[in-house]
Design an enzyme around this catalytic site. Structure first.
Site, PDB file in Angstrom:
ATOM      1  N   TYR A 253      48.589  16.050 -84.133  1.00  0.00           N
ATOM      2  CA  TYR A 253      48.752  16.779 -82.866  1.00  0.00           C
ATOM      3  C   TYR A 253      48.039  16.084 -81.718  1.00  0.00           C
ATOM      4  CZ  TYR A 253      50.421  20.726 -85.694  1.00  0.00           C
ATOM      5  OH  TYR A 253      51.123  21.524 -86.566  1.00  0.00           O
TER       6      TYR A 253
ATOM      7  N   LYS B  64      47.244  14.558 -98.743  1.00  0.00           N
ATOM      8  CA  LYS B  64      48.433  13.939 -99.332  1.00  0.00           C
ATOM      9  C   LYS B  64      48.045  12.495 -99.657  1.00  0.00           C
ATOM     10  CE  LYS B  64      52.805  14.233-100.443  1.00  0.00           C
ATOM     11  NZ  LYS B  64      53.204  14.956-101.670  1.00  0.00           N
TER      12      LYS B  64
ATOM     13  N   ASP C 143      51.510  19.761-100.908  1.00  0.00           N
ATOM     14  CA  ASP C 143      52.732  20.417-101.395  1.00  0.00           C
ATOM     15  C   ASP C 143      52.393  21.359-102.551  1.00  0.00           C
ATOM     16  OD1 ASP C 143      52.012  18.036-102.611  1.00  0.00           O
ATOM     17  OD2 ASP C 143      54.051  17.336-102.981  1.00  0.00           O
TER      18      ASP C 143
ATOM     19  N   ASP D  66      47.603  24.028 -90.067  1.00  0.00           N
ATOM     20  CA  ASP D  66      48.427  24.896 -89.233  1.00  0.00           C
ATOM     21  C   ASP D  66      49.420  25.652 -90.120  1.00  0.00           C
ATOM     22  OD1 ASP D  66      49.678  26.073 -87.113  1.00  0.00           O
ATOM     23  OD2 ASP D  66      50.549  24.243 -86.282  1.00  0.00           O
TER      24      ASP D  66
ATOM     25  N   ASP E 159      49.004  29.790 -91.727  1.00  0.00           N
ATOM     26  CA  ASP E 159      50.029  30.811 -91.455  1.00  0.00           C
ATOM     27  C   ASP E 159      50.561  31.391 -92.762  1.00  0.00           C
ATOM     28  OD1 ASP E 159      49.855  30.771 -88.752  1.00  0.00           O
ATOM     29  OD2 ASP E 159      51.956  30.257 -88.382  1.00  0.00           O
TER      30      ASP E 159
END
Ligand code: NAD
Length: 356
Positions: free
Chosen positions: A142, A191, A223, A247, A251
């Site tokens: 970001y 990852k 994942d 992020d 959520d």
């Protein structure tokens, strides 16, 4: 203790839920002999109306000099048509960067009384959901370079996901220290089988872990983590991860607890000064109707007591009062179910104060 708190009452239901959080803090101050001095810092739509900008300089100064900041929520349809740099949300982004808040902590906790609200199977929920996601907030994709160019005659876009050792190390410390106040388990999510930034992430988190021998560290690919959060959330205590993964995972973690009005969050920088806010927005559809659920706001104040002021006992008292009110069958409209008593925002706030 004497503490100064910058108060951002915000827009929509903001002032209503903030009033209840302040009543709860007054009850805590009373019981434990603290003095909380609250100073208003206008931000958001109301600040645009009054001062012509979403985060007036004086408000930022108030936040930067207070011991901590409590925020309800900002925004609403009235300001949707404003230019980008004058919108209420801009005030929030400027506040986060102005305060250097690099870590975001969001608990995912199911209240036993509200377990039917979770979209997960009862057999999973019954094992318990009580973990926090510690998300790096001002690095990664970001905040990396964003470019759109031409490649092979077509548009090509890229966003650079980069992390320095320092950026990883400081968020890792937050995660380990958070775990020390909980069940002492950190799961670092990356990852690392594919991304160099994740390989560095894993190495630095592992190094930082040596300073916290009382905390157990594990690693998980993102994942797999997304899958494990819905398959067996009871395995997690503290999840620490980079900005983009955090992020998405935070959520997902909020969603499995089932109730938007109940969830608090905190954002912290280098020191103990933090920004504490519920995860929901300003709910303009129910503003001014005494219908809002103040619990996410009240639990945000509890997080402030725990993380910024080191007042664990006081934070426990607030959280226990919320649990007791729910156990006593008290509900606001958004979480009402058969056999319970429906209260307004003010009455729910009062009921929680009475249980402190
Ligand atoms: P929202 O979270 O405000 O509302 C979504 C739904 O949840 C609505 O039906 C609302 O009534 C309900 N709800 C939310 N909080 C509740 C509570 N405490 N008690 C009972 N019901 C509650 O999201 P939205 O409608 O997408 O956004 C409304 C405004 O809030 C927009 O202007 C948006 O930009 C802003 N917003 C601000 C923040 C923030 O300040 N951090 C975050 C998200 C949205």
């Amino acid at each position: 203790m004497n503490k100064t708190i910058a108060i951002i009452r915000g827009d929509g239901i903001g002032p209503e839920i903030m009033d209840e959080a302040l009543n709860v803090l007054a009850a805590v101050a009373d019981k434990y002999g603290h003095v909380f001095t609250c100073v208003d810092a206008p931000m958001g739509g109301n600040a645009i109306d009054k001062f012509g900008e979403p985060l007036p300089k004086d408000s930022l100064e108030t936040c930067l000099t207070a011991d901590s900041v409590l925020l309800s929520a900002v925004g609403g349809p009235k300001w949707d048509g404003m230019p980008k740099d004058k919108r209420p949300e801009r005030g929030l982004l400027n506040l986060r960067s102005g305060m250097g808040l690099f870590s975001n902590i969001r608990p995912a906790r199911i209240f036993p009384e509200l377990k039917d609200a979770s979209p997960l199977k009862p057999s999973i929920v019954e094992r318990g959901i009580d973990f926090v996601v510690v998300r790096e907030l001002i690095g990664g994709a970001y905040f990396g370079e964003h470019t759109t160019t031409k490649r092979g005659g077509e548009d090509y876009a890229q966003d650079i996901m980069g992390y320095s050792e320092h950026e990883i190390s400081r968020i890792a410390h937050v995660a380990f220290q958070t775990a020390q106040k909980r069940r002492k388990k950190v799961c670092s999510v990356d990852k690392a089988n594919v991304l160099d930034s994740s390989k560095l992430w894993r190495r630095v988190v592992t190094e930082v872990a040596k300073q916290y021998p009382d905390v157990e560290l594990s690693h998980m690919y993102v994942d797999n983590c997304a899958m494990q959060i819905v398959k067996d959330p009871s395995q997690f205590d503290v999840i620490v991860t980079e900005n983009l993964f955090g992020d998405i995972l935070s959520d997902e973690a909020s969603e499995i607890t089932g109730s938007i009005g109940m969830i608090p969050s905190s954002s912290l920088g280098e020191g103990t000064r933090g920004l504490y806010e519920p995860i929901h927005g300003s709910a303009p559809d129910i503003a001014g109707k005494n219908a809002a659920n103040p619990i996410g706001m009240i639990l945000s104040a509890a997080m402030m007591l725990r993380f910024s002021f080191g007042m664990s006992e006081e934070a426990d008292a607030v959280e226990n009062a919320v649990n007791t009110a729910l156990r006593d069958g008290l509900r606001t409209g958004d979480m009402m179910s058969d056999g319970c008593t429906q209260l307004g925002c003010r009455e729910m706030g009062r009921a929680i104060c009475e249980r402190i």
